[in-house]
Design a protein around this motif. Structure first.
Motif, PDB file in Angstrom:
ATOM      1  N   VAL A  95       0.876  -1.178  -0.333  1.00 45.08           N
ATOM      2  CA  VAL A  95      -0.155  -0.050  -0.169  1.00 45.08           C
ATOM      3  C   VAL A  95       1.015   1.235  -0.048  1.00 45.08           C
ATOM      4  CG1 VAL A  95      -1.862   1.159   1.260  1.00 45.08           C
ATOM      5  CG2 VAL A  95      -1.836  -1.070   0.995  1.00 45.08           C
ATOM      6  N   GLN A  96       0.364   2.173  -0.897  1.00 45.74           N
ATOM      7  CA  GLN A  96       1.444   3.515  -0.778  1.00 45.74           C
ATOM      8  C   GLN A  96       0.406   4.474  -0.568  1.00 45.74           C
ATOM      9  OE1 GLN A  96       2.522   5.241  -4.509  1.00 45.74           O
ATOM     10  NE2 GLN A  96       4.652   4.320  -4.046  1.00 45.74           N
ATOM     11  N   VAL A  97       0.598   5.521   0.373  1.00 45.24           N
ATOM     12  CA  VAL A  97       0.159   6.936   0.516  1.00 45.24           C
ATOM     13  C   VAL A  97       0.585   7.823  -0.405  1.00 45.24           C
ATOM     14  CG1 VAL A  97      -0.393   8.801   2.254  1.00 45.24           C
ATOM     15  CG2 VAL A  97      -0.272   6.618   3.152  1.00 45.24           C
ATOM     16  N   VAL A  98      -0.383   8.455  -1.303  1.00 49.09           N
ATOM     17  CA  VAL A  98       0.062   9.127  -2.389  1.00 49.09           C
ATOM     18  C   VAL A  98      -0.252  10.654  -2.077  1.00 49.09           C
ATOM     19  CG1 VAL A  98      -0.156   9.564  -4.615  1.00 49.09           C
ATOM     20  CG2 VAL A  98      -0.631   7.315  -3.867  1.00 49.09           C
ATOM     21  N   SER A  99       0.548  11.583  -2.013  1.00 56.27           N
ATOM     22  CA  SER A  99       0.283  12.782  -1.488  1.00 56.27           C
ATOM     23  C   SER A  99       0.765  13.986  -2.539  1.00 56.27           C
ATOM     24  CB  SER A  99       1.002  13.343  -0.286  1.00 56.27           C
ATOM     25  OG  SER A  99       0.564  12.461   0.972  1.00 56.27           O
ATOM     26  N   PRO A 100      -0.009  15.068  -2.366  1.00 58.84           N
ATOM     27  CA  PRO A 100       0.427  16.051  -3.474  1.00 58.84           C
ATOM     28  C   PRO A 100       1.708  16.611  -3.615  1.00 58.84           C
ATOM     29  CG  PRO A 100      -1.507  16.720  -1.962  1.00 58.84           C
ATOM     30  CD  PRO A 100      -0.782  15.616  -1.522  1.00 58.84           C
ATOM     31  N   THR A 101       2.358  17.231  -4.483  1.00 61.94           N
ATOM     32  CA  THR A 101       3.626  17.729  -4.564  1.00 61.94           C
ATOM     33  C   THR A 101       3.627  19.116  -4.246  1.00 61.94           C
ATOM     34  OG1 THR A 101       4.307  16.297  -6.386  1.00 61.94           O
ATOM     35  CG2 THR A 101       5.528  18.283  -6.129  1.00 61.94           C
ATOM     36  N   PRO A 102       4.460  19.671  -3.085  1.00 59.59           N
ATOM     37  CA  PRO A 102       4.230  20.830  -2.533  1.00 59.59           C
ATOM     38  C   PRO A 102       4.257  22.209  -3.262  1.00 59.59           C
ATOM     39  CG  PRO A 102       5.646  19.339  -1.079  1.00 59.59           C
ATOM     40  CD  PRO A 102       5.464  18.766  -2.623  1.00 59.59           C
ATOM     41  N   VAL A 103       4.694  22.046  -4.485  1.00 63.54           N
ATOM     42  CA  VAL A 103       4.837  23.302  -5.514  1.00 63.54           C
ATOM     43  C   VAL A 103       3.103  23.580  -5.733  1.00 63.54           C
ATOM     44  CG1 VAL A 103       4.667  22.065  -7.698  1.00 63.54           C
ATOM     45  CG2 VAL A 103       5.741  24.297  -7.491  1.00 63.54           C
ATOM     46  N   PHE A 104       2.184  22.670  -5.649  1.00 65.40           N
ATOM     47  CA  PHE A 104       0.790  23.224  -5.863  1.00 65.40           C
ATOM     48  C   PHE A 104       0.054  23.494  -4.752  1.00 65.40           C
ATOM     49  CE2 PHE A 104       1.712  19.511  -8.792  1.00 65.40           C
ATOM     50  CZ  PHE A 104       1.793  20.261  -9.759  1.00 65.40           C
ATOM     51  N   PHE A 105       0.616  24.010  -3.399  1.00 60.75           N
ATOM     52  CA  PHE A 105       0.085  24.190  -2.293  1.00 60.75           C
ATOM     53  C   PHE A 105      -0.692  25.592  -2.357  1.00 60.75           C
ATOM     54  CE2 PHE A 105       2.810  21.461   0.839  1.00 60.75           C
ATOM     55  CZ  PHE A 105       2.221  20.725   0.600  1.00 60.75           C
ATOM     56  N   GLY A 106      -0.025  26.427  -2.904  1.00 57.87           N
ATOM     57  CA  GLY A 106      -0.782  27.785  -3.129  1.00 57.87           C
ATOM     58  C   GLY A 106      -0.938  28.658  -1.804  1.00 57.87           C
ATOM     59  N   TYR A 107      -0.006  28.348  -0.633  1.00 55.21           N
ATOM     60  CA  TYR A 107      -0.133  29.122   0.308  1.00 55.21           C
ATOM     61  C   TYR A 107      -0.066  30.583   0.283  1.00 55.21           C
ATOM     62  CZ  TYR A 107       0.098  24.702   2.867  1.00 55.21           C
ATOM     63  OH  TYR A 107      -0.062  23.561   3.210  1.00 55.21           O
ATOM     64  N   ASP A 108       0.676  31.087  -0.838  1.00 55.77           N
ATOM     65  CA  ASP A 108       0.565  32.573  -0.979  1.00 55.77           C
ATOM     66  C   ASP A 108      -0.421  33.275  -1.597  1.00 55.77           C
ATOM     67  OD1 ASP A 108       1.169  31.107  -3.456  1.00 55.77           O
ATOM     68  OD2 ASP A 108       2.158  32.949  -4.157  1.00 55.77           O
ATOM     69  N   LEU A 109      -1.621  32.468  -1.705  1.00 54.47           N
ATOM     70  CA  LEU A 109      -2.922  32.841  -2.357  1.00 54.47           C
ATOM     71  C   LEU A 109      -3.722  33.483  -1.557  1.00 54.47           C
ATOM     72  CD1 LEU A 109      -3.422  30.115  -4.966  1.00 54.47           C
ATOM     73  CD2 LEU A 109      -2.816  32.538  -5.408  1.00 54.47           C
ATOM     74  N   PRO A 110      -4.782  34.415  -1.898  1.00 51.56           N
ATOM     75  CA  PRO A 110      -6.098  34.695  -0.991  1.00 51.56           C
ATOM     76  C   PRO A 110      -6.669  33.219  -0.635  1.00 51.56           C
ATOM     77  CG  PRO A 110      -5.930  36.277  -2.341  1.00 51.56           C
ATOM     78  CD  PRO A 110      -4.948  35.214  -3.022  1.00 51.56           C
ATOM     79  N   GLY A 111      -7.340  33.144   0.366  1.00 49.46           N
ATOM     80  CA  GLY A 111      -7.869  31.806   0.852  1.00 49.46           C
ATOM     81  C   GLY A 111      -8.889  31.430  -0.137  1.00 49.46           C
ATOM     82  N   ARG A 112      -9.859  32.247  -0.702  1.00 50.55           N
ATOM     83  CA  ARG A 112     -10.635  31.828  -1.748  1.00 50.55           C
ATOM     84  C   ARG A 112     -10.122  31.290  -2.954  1.00 50.55           C
ATOM     85  NH1 ARG A 112     -15.343  36.034  -3.510  1.00 50.55           N
ATOM     86  NH2 ARG A 112     -15.745  35.865  -1.294  1.00 50.55           N
ATOM     87  N   GLU A 113      -9.028  31.789  -3.600  1.00 51.67           N
ATOM     88  CA  GLU A 113      -8.411  31.090  -4.812  1.00 51.67           C
ATOM     89  C   GLU A 113      -7.685  30.069  -4.126  1.00 51.67           C
ATOM     90  OE1 GLU A 113      -8.369  34.256  -3.657  1.00 51.67           O
ATOM     91  OE2 GLU A 113      -9.032  35.556  -5.636  1.00 51.67           O
ATOM     92  N   ALA A 114      -7.121  29.969  -2.973  1.00 45.86           N
ATOM     93  CA  ALA A 114      -6.401  28.732  -2.728  1.00 45.86           C
ATOM     94  C   ALA A 114      -7.245  27.509  -2.410  1.00 45.86           C
ATOM     95  CB  ALA A 114      -5.867  28.733  -1.047  1.00 45.86           C
ATOM     96  N   VAL A 115      -8.595  27.850  -2.238  1.00 47.63           N
ATOM     97  CA  VAL A 115      -9.613  26.719  -2.041  1.00 47.63           C
ATOM     98  C   VAL A 115      -9.623  26.080  -3.367  1.00 47.63           C
ATOM     99  CG1 VAL A 115     -12.107  26.294  -1.798  1.00 47.63           C
ATOM    100  CG2 VAL A 115     -10.842  27.751   0.077  1.00 47.63           C
ATOM    101  N   LYS A 116      -9.915  26.977  -4.349  1.00 49.13           N
ATOM    102  CA  LYS A 116     -10.208  26.570  -5.943  1.00 49.13           C
ATOM    103  C   LYS A 116      -9.082  25.573  -6.401  1.00 49.13           C
ATOM    104  CE  LYS A 116     -12.872  30.498  -7.271  1.00 49.13           C
ATOM    105  NZ  LYS A 116     -12.712  31.862  -8.178  1.00 49.13           N
TER     106      LYS A 116
END
Length: 367
Positions: A95-116
């Motif tokens: 079994v493998q846990v498959v996580s996002p690649t951090p470049v896609f986090f978008g933590y610098d965005l406003p919250g509404r855009e980061a949700v999208k």
């Protein structure tokens, strides 16, 4: 089977077979995916910035771009379940846990855009794992800069088939003891959502931009710092011990320097003794993966953090990861069979809330 009421479509049959490897269940808690393309984020989100995109170079090769700059070359093992499963079979991983690649986090965005952005990549993550849902377990990303939105997205994803969340170790200058992030971690503790912490957005300087130093030294340093923030920032004092949280890359250098931190807590309590207890008291409240590559380093982890707090991770499919997966655990001849089995899969099964026998049975059926 998960702890608590079973999810729709998840069998509750008692285990009838052994894991595929014959050596006990093997679970890799640290791997990443990149979808084979995604919508134009500038059109979908609208904020003006350098968005990540994917340039397909061949059937098996692609390049992640950030704006017009090349960020990382990837292969089909980033998005193709069949390729991923073949590598898992070669390494004896059930079994493998498959996580996002951090470049896609978008933590610098406003919250509404980061949700999208989070919703786009989380839904694509489900598609990547769907061909082998019994063996590929997706973790979600959340808009961590907006705690309320992060909680909502985590709940949506858990209801849709994700099994946990991956977060970056900081949001700008806010570390894991930030009030908003603590609110999110409390939500995860109360709702049995496993959290995987991955370093990202490492500092850049002339000294760190040589020899991949941002990755070889910066990533471990970021992880170490965030564990310290959770301890000295009083996070573990305020969050229930039901929080299941794991730090990537062996927890950085935390295990090696715990004695130094402990000494400072007692010797300079006027400066750093902000936690209710000395740092060693909180060992056992978090886990780390095994991506340390050397049996001696692994021994330090096991001796310092305890044999129940270390889980196999690989950082697959990236070149600084471990192949074959779990090699360092198998090379560590000082481990007892019981401890080796725990590191290979038993600890991860508990972390993920899985029934070991049922997971093995379903993995066997899916192979």
């Amino acid at each position: 089977m998960r702890d608590g009421p079973p999810r729709e479509g998840v069998s509750t049959v008692e285990p009838t077979v052994r894991p595929r490897t014959g050596r006990g269940l093997a679970i890799d808690v640290h791997s990443h995916y990149v979808p084979r393309g995604w919508p134009d984020l500038a059109a979908e989100v609208g904020t003006c910035r350098d968005w990540p995109s994917l340039r397909i170079d061949s059937e098996k090769e692609a390049m992640i771009l950030v704006g017009s700059k090349e960020f990382r070359a990837i292969g089909s093992n980033s998005w193709d379940a069949e390729t991923r499963l073949a590598d898992m079979d070669a390494d004896g991983v059930d079994v493998q846990v498959v996580s996002p690649t951090p470049v896609f986090f978008g933590y610098d965005l406003p919250g509404r855009e980061a949700v999208k952005v989070s919703r786009i990549f989380n839904d694509l993550g489900l598609e990547v794992c769907a061909p082998a849902a019994d063996r590929l377990l997706p973790f979600a990303q959340v808009p961590l800069q907006d705690p309320d939105a992060a909680c909502v997205e985590a709940d949506r994803c858990m209801a849709n088939g994700h099994v946990g969340v991956e977060i970056g170790n900081h949001v700008g200058d806010r570390d894991l003891d930030d009030e908003g992030i603590v609110t999110f971690l409390q939500h995860c503790a109360e709702n049995s959502i496993p959290v995987f912490v991955h370093p990202w957005d490492m500092a850049s300087s002339p000294r760190l931009d040589r020899w991949m130093a941002r990755w070889t030294t910066g990533m471990p340093a970021e992880t170490h710092l965030s564990i310290v923030a959770m301890i000295l920032g009083g996070v573990f004092d305020r969050i229930p011990d039901t929080l299941k949280i794991c730090f990537a890359h062996g927890g950085g250098s935390f295990a090696f320097w715990l004695g130094r931190l402990e000494n400072a807590w007692f010797g300079r309590g006027d400066v750093i003794a902000t936690s209710e207890q000395p740092p060693s008291h909180y060992v056992g409240r978090f886990s780390v993966d095994s991506v340390v590559f050397d049996p001696i380093a692994l021994r330090t982890l096991v001796d310092t953090l305890g044999p129940t707090q270390v889980m196999v991770g690989s950082d697959y499919p990236y070149p600084l990861g471990e192949r074959p997966v779990g090699a360092v655990v198998h090379k560590a001849d000082y481990l007892t069979d019981e401890v080796r089995s725990a590191l290979l899969g038993g600890n991860a099964a508990r972390f993920l809330g899985l029934d070991v026998g049922e997971t093995a049975r379903r993995a066997k059926m899916g192979s």
